[in-house]
Design a protein around this motif. Structure first.
Motif, PDB file in Angstrom:
ATOM      1  N   ARG A  67       0.836  -1.211   0.000  1.00  0.00           N
ATOM      2  CA  ARG A  67       0.000   0.000   0.000  1.00  0.00           C
ATOM      3  C   ARG A  67       0.870   1.260   0.000  1.00  0.00           C
ATOM      4  O   ARG A  67       0.543   2.256  -0.622  1.00  0.00           O
ATOM      5  N   ARG A  68       2.011   1.182   0.680  1.00  0.00           N
ATOM      6  CA  ARG A  68       2.951   2.310   0.677  1.00  0.00           C
ATOM      7  C   ARG A  68       3.441   2.558  -0.749  1.00  0.00           C
ATOM      8  O   ARG A  68       3.526   3.704  -1.196  1.00  0.00           O
ATOM      9  N   LEU A  69       3.757   1.498  -1.472  1.00  0.00           N
ATOM     10  CA  LEU A  69       4.205   1.661  -2.859  1.00  0.00           C
ATOM     11  C   LEU A  69       3.092   2.269  -3.718  1.00  0.00           C
ATOM     12  O   LEU A  69       3.351   3.063  -4.617  1.00  0.00           O
ATOM     13  N   HIS A  70       1.861   1.913  -3.420  1.00  0.00           N
ATOM     14  CA  HIS A  70       0.743   2.448  -4.191  1.00  0.00           C
ATOM     15  C   HIS A  70       0.576   3.952  -4.043  1.00  0.00           C
ATOM     16  O   HIS A  70      -0.071   4.596  -4.869  1.00  0.00           O
ATOM     17  N   GLU A  71       1.145   4.516  -2.967  1.00  0.00           N
ATOM     18  CA  GLU A  71       1.053   5.974  -2.783  1.00  0.00           C
ATOM     19  C   GLU A  71       1.966   6.718  -3.758  1.00  0.00           C
ATOM     20  O   GLU A  71       1.846   7.929  -3.930  1.00  0.00           O
ATOM     21  N   LEU A  72       2.908   6.004  -4.385  1.00  0.00           N
ATOM     22  CA  LEU A  72       3.904   6.673  -5.218  1.00  0.00           C
ATOM     23  C   LEU A  72       3.336   7.060  -6.577  1.00  0.00           C
ATOM     24  O   LEU A  72       2.440   6.402  -7.106  1.00  0.00           O
TER      25      LEU A  72
END
Lengths: 254, 300
Positions: A67-72
């Motif tokens: 999910r953190r990667l999806h914020e990029l």
């Protein structure tokens, strides 16, 4: 081996899956992976879903790190290491059938592009099918299976693979997907006398063959794999049965 | 001419040993390493309880080697019994253990002996685990207490793995000797840090880690030389060895055997076979008939 890359494009593959493209000159082959990290997450292994000079990772948001990667977004940086591991052994003289299950489809995309081989993409439901639009540009025969029958073949990818391979026209199956799918696919290949190369997954730390935490029996998934041959897998007692947790304890697969 | 060697009373058919932390968390993996030309293998450091280690990122390549902060992940000594069973089927296995107190080391060493370990290696040197390793291994009095306690509780050889991250190396080595330690293993990794400039943050989740690989070799050779000058305890050299020339440096500085870690990743498991062969060629060319003839010659 370790690098910072800038995201140059983001594509939505489905409601929960995105691909992040970046330019990276490092040579990589189909089936290899990288370790990816940005502050605020644990570093995780990600298969390359493109292996040319423009490379990509395809991320399904299933936990805090993904999910953190999806914020990029475009212009954001990721620290990556790799490429690591032994990928698919692609040979022109062998007729290949490629099978991708769920987000595992991303890991076979470079092999699909390179071989143009007949391909099965399996998913739970029609909205979980990813990257079929890209695959269709490279292959003549693309078949879809969904567990709920909402698109294509009603059933799982292994059932469809057995049907398509029953003619005996294929020499080898290349696949990536959930272990339960690969387990049944491997058994089917053994029964049918068909060779296969499967991309496996275990909890990874170093990614580079040092720490030994991702071993299946005596094989390091990060270095000896992640793609293993049918016979290597036949010799693994752990395959489809157990994995190791981050302490190295044996955990039975559900 | 022969490349067998002795570390004190322990005879090894080949002088290279798999260093702790490298592909040695599971029995099958240790057995595989032993079949690749190593004379013995050291296990991952095992503690009393299961430990997941530090969170990722725990490892990265740097110029000249690796920096890691695995944080001593291990399944705990009780579950490790099964792994040891599979490992010792492949050859000689040295059980690496870590604890915070002498009594913890004693318990762990007793279990390792029971499981069939050839020797125990006391981790007094891990640079990235709070309350363990190097945090106790720079205190000569505590080292003496731990080594004495373990020595009086087991009958297998007791090796002490020391850290180079101290100006007290000689004092710590003397403490091992006074306590009757059977060998000193030197060096562990050098305490290190990697910062990601683009993010302005340390890369490893633990911030600090340990540097290994070719970059630390000359530090290790110097440490072994210093230890040999200070004590008579047999030494096992480790740090940045990837070919026969590196191994020969450690032996000539005073080591009776050597361990390899990072190079197993960069060169593959065949690194032991190639060093064994090249070392034999060197010994033949230069008239050394045994490893023993080479040990410490740089001091003469």
């Amino acid at each position: 081996m370790s690098d910072f890359i800038k995201i140059i494009n983001v594509s939505e593959e489905s409601y929960d899956t995105k691909s992040f493209e970046f330019r990276w000159d490092e040579k990589a082959s189909p089936g290899q992976f990288i370790m990816a990290w940005v502050p605020g997450m644990e570093e995780i292994p990600m298969s390359l879903s493109r292996t040319n000079r423009i490379k990509s990772i395809t991320v399904k948001a299933i936990g805090p790190d993904t999910r953190r990667l999806h914020e990029l977004g475009i212009g954001d940086s990721i620290r990556i290491r790799g490429p690591y591991g032994k990928g698919f052994d692609i040979r022109k003289d062998r007729k290949t059938l490629i099978v991708g299950g769920g987000v595992g489809t991303a890991a076979v995309m470079p092999a699909i592009k390179e071989t143009g081989a007949d391909t099965i993409i399996g998913a739970r439901a029609s909205n979980d099918v990813i990257m079929d639009d890209i695959a269709s540009k490279y292959v003549k025969n693309l078949w879809i299976s969904t567990d709920d029958g909402s698109r294509g073949f009603h059933g799982n990818a292994v059932q469809l693979m057995k049907e398509k391979a029953s003619s005996g026209e294929y020499d080898v199956v290349m696949a990536c997907g959930p272990e339960i799918m690969l387990y049944h696919l491997h058994r089917a290949c053994v029964d049918m006398g068909l060779d296969c190369q499967l991309s496996l997954e275990r909890h990874m730390k170093c990614g580079a063959g040092v720490c030994g935490c991702c071993v299946m029996d005596d094989q390091r998934v990060c270095r000896d794999g992640p793609v293993f041959t049918r016979d290597q897998i036949s010799a693994m007692k752990d395959f489809g049965v157990s994995k190791r947790d981050e302490c190295g304890r044996i955990v039975r697969l559900g | 001419m022969t490349i067998d060697t002795c570390v004190g009373s322990l005879k090894l058919e080949r002088p290279g040993i798999v260093a702790s932390g490298i592909m040695d968390e599971t029995g099958a993996s240790i057995a595989r390493m032993l079949s690749s030309g190593a004379g013995a293998a050291v296990t991952k450091s095992i503690g009393l309880q299961p430990n997941p280690g530090h969170r990722n990122p725990t490892f990265t390549e740097v110029k000249g080697g690796f920096v890691n902060a695995m944080g001593l992940p291990n399944p705990g000594i009780d579950l490790f019994k099964e792994e040891m069973g599979a490992a010792i089927a492949g050859g000689k296995v040295v059980g690496s253990i870590y604890g915070a107190t002498a009594s913890e080391f004693v318990t762990l060493a007793g279990k390792m002996e029971e499981y069939g370990a050839t020797a125990v290696e006391l981790n007094l040197s891990c640079p990235h685990a709070k309350g363990y390793g190097a945090e106790i291994g720079v205190d000569a009095a505590l080292v003496k207490k731990i080594v004495s306690a373990v020595k009086s509780s087991v009958s297998i050889p007791v090796w002490a793995k020391l850290t180079p991250n101290t100006h007290m190396l000689k004092e710590v080595a003397l403490a091992v000797q006074d306590a009757g330690g059977d060998a000193i293993v030197a060096i562990n990794t050098l305490k290190a840090m990697v910062i990601s400039p683009e993010f302005g943050k340390p890369f490893l989740s633990n911030k600090f880690g340990g540097l290994s690989g070719p970059a630390v070799r000359s530090v290790g050779v110097r440490a072994v030389y210093d230890i040999r000058a200070a004590v008579d305890v047999p030494i096992v050299g480790v740090g940045g060895i990837s070919d026969w020339r590196d191994a020969a440096q450690y032996i000539m500085a005073g080591a009776s055997a050597f361990q390899i870690g990072s190079a197993i990743a960069t060169k593959g498991v065949k690194v032991f076979d190639s060093i064994n062969k090249d070392l034999e060629d060197f010994m033949r060319d230069f008239g050394y008939s045994t490893i023993k003839d080479m040990v410490g010659v740089a001091h003469e």
